[in-house]
Design an enzyme around this catalytic site. Structure first.
Site, PDB file in Angstrom:
ATOM      1  N   ASN A   6     -40.971 -17.939  53.935  1.00 17.63           N
ATOM      2  CA  ASN A   6     -42.058 -17.260  53.242  1.00 17.63           C
ATOM      3  C   ASN A   6     -42.826 -18.489  52.341  1.00 17.63           C
ATOM      4  OD1 ASN A   6     -43.429 -15.847  51.231  1.00 17.63           O
ATOM      5  ND2 ASN A   6     -41.600 -15.620  49.816  1.00 17.63           N
ATOM      6  N   LYS A   8     -45.352 -17.956  50.497  1.00 15.82           N
ATOM      7  CA  LYS A   8     -45.908 -17.688  49.584  1.00 15.82           C
ATOM      8  C   LYS A   8     -47.377 -18.007  49.191  1.00 15.82           C
ATOM      9  CE  LYS A   8     -41.314 -18.816  47.552  1.00 15.82           C
ATOM     10  NZ  LYS A   8     -40.651 -18.405  46.186  1.00 15.82           N
ATOM     11  N   HIS A  96     -40.749  -8.318  47.273  1.00 19.97           N
ATOM     12  CA  HIS A  96     -40.261  -9.844  46.656  1.00 19.97           C
ATOM     13  C   HIS A  96     -40.230  -9.737  44.913  1.00 19.97           C
ATOM     14  CE1 HIS A  96     -40.068 -14.165  45.910  1.00 19.97           C
ATOM     15  NE2 HIS A  96     -39.735 -14.045  47.419  1.00 19.97           N
ATOM     16  N   GLU A  98     -41.002 -11.948  43.170  1.00 16.29           N
ATOM     17  CA  GLU A  98     -42.401 -12.528  42.582  1.00 16.29           C
ATOM     18  C   GLU A  98     -43.509 -11.137  42.347  1.00 16.29           C
ATOM     19  OE1 GLU A  98     -42.945 -15.976  45.002  1.00 16.29           O
ATOM     20  OE2 GLU A  98     -41.185 -16.933  44.211  1.00 16.29           O
ATOM     21  N   GLU A 168     -31.826 -11.364  47.202  1.00 12.57           N
ATOM     22  CA  GLU A 168     -32.400 -12.696  46.545  1.00 12.57           C
ATOM     23  C   GLU A 168     -32.006 -12.681  45.022  1.00 12.57           C
ATOM     24  OE1 GLU A 168     -35.724 -14.652  49.213  1.00 12.57           O
ATOM     25  OE2 GLU A 168     -36.547 -13.273  47.979  1.00 12.57           O
ATOM     26  N   GLY A 174     -36.652 -20.348  43.772  1.00 17.67           N
ATOM     27  CA  GLY A 174     -37.741 -21.578  43.488  1.00 17.67           C
ATOM     28  C   GLY A 174     -37.173 -22.420  42.167  1.00 17.67           C
ATOM     29  N   SER A 214     -33.401 -20.672  46.992  1.00 21.95           N
ATOM     30  CA  SER A 214     -32.981 -22.162  46.937  1.00 21.95           C
ATOM     31  C   SER A 214     -32.302 -22.592  48.326  1.00 21.95           C
ATOM     32  CB  SER A 214     -32.762 -22.743  45.830  1.00 21.95           C
ATOM     33  OG  SER A 214     -33.479 -22.523  44.586  1.00 21.95           O
TER      34      SER A 214
HETATM   35  C1  PEP Z   1     -38.204 -17.014  48.422  1.00 24.36           C
HETATM   36  O1  PEP Z   1     -39.283 -17.053  48.273  1.00 24.36           O
HETATM   37  O2  PEP Z   1     -38.119 -15.844  48.996  1.00 24.36           O
HETATM   38  C2  PEP Z   1     -37.287 -17.798  48.324  1.00 24.36           C
HETATM   39  C3  PEP Z   1     -36.069 -17.543  48.274  1.00 24.36           C
HETATM   40  O3  PEP Z   1     -37.956 -18.805  47.482  1.00 24.36           O
HETATM   41  P1  PEP Z   1     -37.130 -20.299  47.636  1.00 24.36           P
HETATM   42  O4  PEP Z   1     -36.366 -20.633  48.654  1.00 24.36           O
HETATM   43  O5  PEP Z   1     -37.991 -21.414  47.251  1.00 24.36           O
HETATM   44  O6  PEP Z   1     -35.835 -20.143  46.128  1.00 24.36           O
END
Ligand code: PEP
Length: 254
Positions: A6, A8, A96, A98, A168, A174, A214
């Site tokens: 992803n 983003k 997601h 976010e 997640e 992040g 992460s």
């Molecule tokens: C994501 O954007 O779905 C995500 C898991 O981000 P990150 O790996 O940066 O934590």
């Protein structure tokens, strides 16, 4: 195993072209088919077409980060699932955290998008996960159950076969904090149990449930080795082609 990147709100068309070229080159060293690993990258909408051209007939699939539930119409700034198909997408990330956090997206809205995506033949990667407050209040299972129930409302057993789920934990996205493999495995096992109750045992067994939060080259192998973790949704690390390739390698080695 399935590894999805992803990107983003990073990488405009020219930068996305360069990154996807490097990803294609690095992953050409792997035998993804033999290792039964599927890979997809999800650039921002404006870069989908340029990445689609680069991916060509490579084994790497294209995904989007969001779509509107309606087919077309007066929805300024929005993009429909049909448009994503035209741009070459096979997958679309939906719900997601976010988007839930910054755009106020609700489970009902996610549900409408999931239904439309399935109807169009796009594979939705449906994201669910608890916040830190919810985890500390011991509400992880209640939150996951509510998100699954509402996001997948009305989905039939047949349609559910075309879904991918991504667990997640919001506190791990992040932030550099990763759920331990055991923490992630616990929730993945809970999700699989829920799927068996809601649909059936075979579907629950077959469903790809990704972990996201992460994931890096250093922790991917341990996470992917857990019984109920079928790969990862990778944010930050997917912007670095070497790191993304190392994570895909970890999936190939499981
Ligand atoms: C994501 O954007 O779905 C995500 C898991 O981000 P990150 O790996 O940066 O934590």
């Amino acid at each position: 195993m399935f590894v999805a990147g992803n990107w983003k709100m990073n990488k405009g068309p020219a930068e996305a072209e360069t990154l996807s070229e490097t990803v294609v080159e690095l992953l050409s060293e792997f035998d993804l088919e033999d290792d039964e690993v599927a890979v997809c990258v999800c650039p921002p909408a404006i870069s989908l077409s340029s990445v689609s051209d680069v991916l060509g007939d490579s084994p790497i699939a294209l995904g989007a980060q969001n779509m509107h539930a309606e087919e077309s119409g007066a929805y300024t700034g929005e993009i429909s699932g049909g448009m994503l198909l035209q741009a070459g997408c096979e997958y679309v990330i939906l719900g997601h955290s976010e988007r839930r956090q910054y755009q106020g997206e609700t489970d009902a809205q996610v549900n409408a998008k999931v239904i439309r995506a399935l109807d169009l033949g796009l594979v939705p990667i449906v994201c669910i996960g608890e916040t830190l407050d919810e985890r500390e209040a011991d509400q992880v299972e209640a939150v996951i159950e509510r998100q699954l129930t509402d996001s997948l409302a009305g989905i039939t057993l047949e349609d559910a076969g075309d879904l991918v789920l991504a667990y997640e934990p919001v506190w791990a996205i992040g932030t550099g904090k990763t759920a331990t493999p055991a923490q992630a495995q616990d929730v993945h096992a809970f999700i699989r149990g829920w799927l068996a109750d809601r649909f059936d045992a075979e579907l629950a067994d077959d469903m790809e449930i990704l972990y996201g939060g992460s994931v890096k080259p250093g922790n991917a192998g341990d996470l992917f080795s857990e019984d109920d973790i079928d790969g990862g949704l990778i944010g930050g690390a997917s912007l670095n082609a070497d790191a993304f390739a190392a994570i895909v390698r970890a999936a190939c080695e499981v």
